[in-house]
Design a protein around this motif. Structure first.
Motif, PDB file in Angstrom:
ATOM      1  N   GLY A 159       0.801  -1.219   0.000  1.00 30.04           N
ATOM      2  CA  GLY A 159       0.000   0.000   0.000  1.00 30.04           C
ATOM      3  C   GLY A 159       0.833   1.268   0.000  1.00 30.04           C
ATOM      4  N   HIS A 160       0.143   2.378   0.162  1.00 28.62           N
ATOM      5  CA  HIS A 160       0.815   3.674   0.186  1.00 28.62           C
ATOM      6  C   HIS A 160       1.811   3.705   1.344  1.00 28.62           C
ATOM      7  N   HIS A 168       1.624   5.178   5.419  1.00 30.60           N
ATOM      8  CA  HIS A 168       1.143   4.511   6.630  1.00 30.60           C
ATOM      9  C   HIS A 168       2.292   3.827   7.377  1.00 30.60           C
ATOM     10  N   TRP A 176       4.782   1.744 -10.153  1.00 27.13           N
ATOM     11  CA  TRP A 176       5.159   1.659  -8.746  1.00 27.13           C
ATOM     12  C   TRP A 176       5.935   2.908  -8.329  1.00 27.13           C
ATOM     13  N   THR A 177       5.799   3.264  -7.058  1.00 27.92           N
ATOM     14  CA  THR A 177       6.532   4.409  -6.521  1.00 27.92           C
ATOM     15  C   THR A 177       7.512   4.008  -5.422  1.00 27.92           C
TER      16      THR A 177
END
Length: 222
Positions: A95-96, A99, A127-128
């Motif tokens: 996920g991001h 978090h 993707w980052t």
């Protein structure tokens, strides 16, 4: 294609309640396992690994990005034209990072491939996550990945780096939400190794996996 038996709502609820009691017991076991994991000893990382990143050479300490905890997924690499579908599915499920960052954790990928190839796949997949080349160091082998994949966790304290946890194979699989969601469905993962009723749709494991831009609109998992 077969399907689960049809029963009145009251009977369905009773069966679900029975299953939930087993799920709750497993949840408590997983909580206890996580508590034991938090109490594991740690071991120092002896080597000063140098990776290649988008901004140039980076030591293992740089991968932390100023945070105290680091999770590294070693992405299996066979070339830009043979990208691992399983590792890609796992990466899609991360996920991001905000978090994790909020709890002082950085997540990064490493692979034994040329940086330019890694960045090409990263761009293609959208993707980052930070991705570093370990092509010119022994990080993969030292961290239990070899030519495959693994997940390792590190803690940085007093200017030293320690390895606190490591897993591979199905220990990594449990961390991906696609598999978790499929396990909730009546047909499951639809793979031949599963304990499913007679007549359930099943194909060989791994063969249906694709990069996320390679699936067609068919619901056939083969």
């Amino acid at each position: 294609m077969n399907h689960p038996p049809i029963v009145p709502t009251e009977d369905w609820q009773a069966a679900l309640d029975t299953l939930r009691s087993r799920e709750k017991a497993l949840t408590r076991q997983l909580d206890a396992l996580a508590a034991a994991r938090r109490r594991l000893p740690m071991t120092p990382v002896a080597r000063d690994y140098v990776f290649e990143g988008p901004d140039g050479p980076a030591g293992l300490a740089d991968l932390f990005q100023g945070r105290r905890q680091l999770v590294v997924y070693t992405f299996m690499w066979h070339g830009v034209d043979d990208v691992c579908s399983g590792c890609s599915m796992f990466t899609d499920n991360v996920g991001h990072p905000a978090h994790l960052n909020a709890r002082d954790v950085t997540f990064a990928l490493t692979s034994r491939g040329p940086l330019a190839d890694l960045m090409a796949v990263r761009q293609r997949m959208g993707w980052t996550l930070p991705w570093y080349s370990s092509l010119h160091n022994t990080f993969n082998a030292d961290m239990g990945a070899g030519d495959g994949f693994a997940l390792n966790v590190f803690l940085r304290t007093d200017d030293r780096i320690f390895r606190t946890y490591s897993t591979t194979a199905r220990g990594v699989e449990r961390l991906g939400s696609n598999w978790t969601f499929l396990d909730l469905t009546p047909y499951g993962r639809q793979e031949t190794w599963e304990d499913s009723p007679e007549g359930w749709p099943q194909t060989q494991p791994y063969q249906w996996w694709r990069l996320h831009d390679e699936y067609d609109d068919s619901t056939d998992p083969s």
